[in-house]
Design a protein around this motif. Sequence first.
Motif, PDB file in Angstrom:
ATOM      1  N   GLU A 125     -14.282  -1.736  38.161  1.00 23.38           N
ATOM      2  CA  GLU A 125     -15.464  -1.682  39.012  1.00 23.38           C
ATOM      3  C   GLU A 125     -16.341  -0.486  38.652  1.00 23.38           C
ATOM      4  OE1 GLU A 125     -12.442  -2.200  40.144  1.00 23.38           O
ATOM      5  OE2 GLU A 125     -12.512  -4.185  41.081  1.00 23.38           O
ATOM      6  N   THR A 126     -15.709   0.659  38.416  1.00 25.55           N
ATOM      7  CA  THR A 126     -16.456   1.850  38.019  1.00 25.55           C
ATOM      8  C   THR A 126     -17.138   1.631  36.678  1.00 25.55           C
ATOM      9  OG1 THR A 126     -14.931   3.287  39.229  1.00 25.55           O
ATOM     10  CG2 THR A 126     -16.278   4.317  37.521  1.00 25.55           C
ATOM     11  N   ALA A 127     -16.412   1.000  35.743  1.00 23.42           N
ATOM     12  CA  ALA A 127     -16.979   0.760  34.414  1.00 23.42           C
ATOM     13  C   ALA A 127     -18.170  -0.189  34.482  1.00 23.42           C
ATOM     14  CB  ALA A 127     -15.907   0.203  33.491  1.00 23.42           C
ATOM     15  N   VAL A 128     -18.052  -1.269  35.243  1.00 25.34           N
ATOM     16  CA  VAL A 128     -19.151  -2.233  35.349  1.00 25.34           C
ATOM     17  C   VAL A 128     -20.362  -1.589  36.017  1.00 25.34           C
ATOM     18  CG1 VAL A 128     -19.883  -4.366  36.481  1.00 25.34           C
ATOM     19  CG2 VAL A 128     -17.708  -4.285  35.268  1.00 25.34           C
ATOM     20  N   ALA A 129     -20.124  -0.791  37.055  1.00 24.37           N
ATOM     21  CA  ALA A 129     -21.242  -0.098  37.711  1.00 24.37           C
ATOM     22  C   ALA A 129     -21.938   0.841  36.733  1.00 24.37           C
ATOM     23  CB  ALA A 129     -20.737   0.682  38.931  1.00 24.37           C
ATOM     24  N   GLY A 134     -26.613   2.042  33.305  1.00 29.02           N
ATOM     25  CA  GLY A 134     -26.959   2.654  32.032  1.00 29.02           C
ATOM     26  C   GLY A 134     -26.268   3.974  31.774  1.00 29.02           C
ATOM     27  N   THR A 135     -25.312   4.335  32.627  1.00 30.69           N
ATOM     28  CA  THR A 135     -24.562   5.578  32.425  1.00 30.69           C
ATOM     29  C   THR A 135     -23.717   5.508  31.164  1.00 30.69           C
ATOM     30  OG1 THR A 135     -24.469   5.862  34.831  1.00 30.69           O
ATOM     31  CG2 THR A 135     -22.974   7.216  33.510  1.00 30.69           C
ATOM     32  N   ILE A 136     -23.180   4.327  30.857  1.00 30.96           N
ATOM     33  CA  ILE A 136     -22.460   4.097  29.612  1.00 30.96           C
ATOM     34  C   ILE A 136     -23.067   2.886  28.921  1.00 30.96           C
ATOM     35  CG2 ILE A 136     -20.300   5.117  30.455  1.00 30.96           C
ATOM     36  CD1 ILE A 136     -19.216   2.279  30.826  1.00 30.96           C
ATOM     37  N   ASP A 137     -22.788   2.774  27.619  1.00 29.76           N
ATOM     38  CA  ASP A 137     -23.322   1.655  26.838  1.00 29.76           C
ATOM     39  C   ASP A 137     -22.317   0.528  26.656  1.00 29.76           C
ATOM     40  OD1 ASP A 137     -25.961   2.811  26.063  1.00 29.76           O
ATOM     41  OD2 ASP A 137     -24.688   4.322  25.127  1.00 29.76           O
ATOM     42  N   ALA A 138     -21.021   0.843  26.677  1.00 30.44           N
ATOM     43  CA  ALA A 138     -19.996  -0.177  26.458  1.00 30.44           C
ATOM     44  C   ALA A 138     -18.687   0.290  27.069  1.00 30.44           C
ATOM     45  CB  ALA A 138     -19.816  -0.461  24.963  1.00 30.44           C
ATOM     46  N   PRO A 149     -15.093 -12.147  38.712  1.00 30.45           N
ATOM     47  CA  PRO A 149     -15.954 -12.472  37.572  1.00 30.45           C
ATOM     48  C   PRO A 149     -16.922 -11.339  37.280  1.00 30.45           C
ATOM     49  CG  PRO A 149     -16.696 -13.612  39.544  1.00 30.45           C
ATOM     50  CD  PRO A 149     -15.390 -12.970  39.898  1.00 30.45           C
ATOM     51  N   LEU A 150     -17.338 -11.259  36.045  1.00 29.83           N
ATOM     52  CA  LEU A 150     -18.303 -10.236  35.662  1.00 29.83           C
ATOM     53  C   LEU A 150     -19.694 -10.606  36.177  1.00 29.83           C
ATOM     54  CD1 LEU A 150     -17.282  -9.616  31.948  1.00 29.83           C
ATOM     55  CD2 LEU A 150     -16.834  -8.120  33.900  1.00 29.83           C
ATOM     56  N   PRO A 151     -20.515  -9.608  36.517  1.00 31.18           N
ATOM     57  CA  PRO A 151     -21.909  -9.901  36.872  1.00 31.18           C
ATOM     58  C   PRO A 151     -22.611 -10.606  35.723  1.00 31.18           C
ATOM     59  CG  PRO A 151     -21.335  -7.623  37.415  1.00 31.18           C
ATOM     60  CD  PRO A 151     -20.191  -8.172  36.613  1.00 31.18           C
ATOM     61  N   GLY A 152     -23.634 -11.389  36.060  1.00 30.84           N
ATOM     62  CA  GLY A 152     -24.310 -12.202  35.059  1.00 30.84           C
ATOM     63  C   GLY A 152     -24.925 -11.422  33.936  1.00 30.84           C
ATOM     64  N   GLU A 153     -25.331 -10.154  34.194  1.00 28.48           N
ATOM     65  CA  GLU A 153     -26.002  -9.389  33.143  1.00 28.48           C
ATOM     66  C   GLU A 153     -25.030  -8.643  32.228  1.00 28.48           C
ATOM     67  OE1 GLU A 153     -26.120  -6.620  36.812  1.00 28.48           O
ATOM     68  OE2 GLU A 153     -26.005  -8.763  36.340  1.00 28.48           O
ATOM     69  N   ILE A 154     -23.731  -8.735  32.521  1.00 26.96           N
ATOM     70  CA  ILE A 154     -22.727  -8.061  31.695  1.00 26.96           C
ATOM     71  C   ILE A 154     -22.141  -9.053  30.695  1.00 26.96           C
ATOM     72  CG2 ILE A 154     -20.566  -6.772  31.675  1.00 26.96           C
ATOM     73  CD1 ILE A 154     -22.922  -5.289  32.934  1.00 26.96           C
ATOM     74  N   GLU A 155     -22.272  -8.735  29.420  1.00 26.65           N
ATOM     75  CA  GLU A 155     -21.722  -9.568  28.343  1.00 26.65           C
ATOM     76  C   GLU A 155     -20.344  -9.028  27.948  1.00 26.65           C
ATOM     77  OE1 GLU A 155     -23.246 -12.173  27.228  1.00 26.65           O
ATOM     78  OE2 GLU A 155     -25.342 -11.915  27.800  1.00 26.65           O
TER      79      GLU A 155
END
Length: 311
Positions: A125-129, A134-138, A149-155
């Motif tokens: 959850e912390t990583a996805v947030a 934009g705090t991290i790139d990957a 499930p992952l949010p729609g904008e997360i690939e």
Amino acid sequence: MDLDTVRTFVAAADAGQFQEAAAELAVTQQAVSKRIAALERTLGVRLFTRTPRGAELTIDGQAFLPHARELLRVAERAVASVGTGRRPLRVDVIASRGAATGLMRGFHRAHPDIDLDVVMLFDIETAVAALRSGTIDASFRAVAAPGRPLPGEIESVRVLDEPLQLLTGPGHALAGARSVPLARLAGHRIWMPGIVPGTEWAAYYDDLIAEFGLTIEATGPNFGSDALLDTVADTPALATFMGEHTSLVWPAGLGLRRIPVTDPTPVYPHSLLWHRDNPHPALALLRDHLATATAGHDAAGTWRPGWVLPR
């Protein structure tokens, strides 16, 4: 403080005339006068004195000039720090000794000119947030755990299926085995104090337990990998699972054994996550590198949970 007024002040100070400053800035002389007047109101002092030869700095203007130049230099550095390709690529690897760290070290060897900033975030959850903000790139994660499930904008893309190995001390009943069928581990105590309920790795081991009837204990405090190795080495009744790519070094006197698990080999699925609108050019290079540098997925004779996303 408006940087346009500061930039205009510096241009006028260098030129000695508002008209020349206007030509340099591609604005009217009236605009230069208005900007200088606005800056003087902000500072509460006169910066220029009009003379027949043009505009001369007052004592206050002379005092302000070096600071104005520094303000513009700081602004330029700030812009450059987030310019395309200038900001370090920030990647979450979860832990320093895991497979993801090894993958990033390989990327760094292949692309030493790319600046990297490696961070370690605990839960998904912390990583996805952080990806969304934009705090991290990957981020490297096992996705997607059941009901999350992952949010729609997360690939995401699978980058590595890491085989699990059995780690035992020299006195364990399986210490002499060259490999161990997974079914043979039923009845043996596997101790993993790092399993935290609600994490993706907890979901992984819950499915492994359910499908193969294993006994995995997460009791006791987690004092880290060194304490885990010491305990497994000294306790013949205990073993633990460890990823094949986990980087650990222990004293020769511990006599620890890393034993491949087979029939099937449980593999931990590592995926790379990123925001689909992230423009960092090094992110595409990282994805391309991982696509060519890692082994295939879903190999015959391996097991992973059914909720793992396809490639």
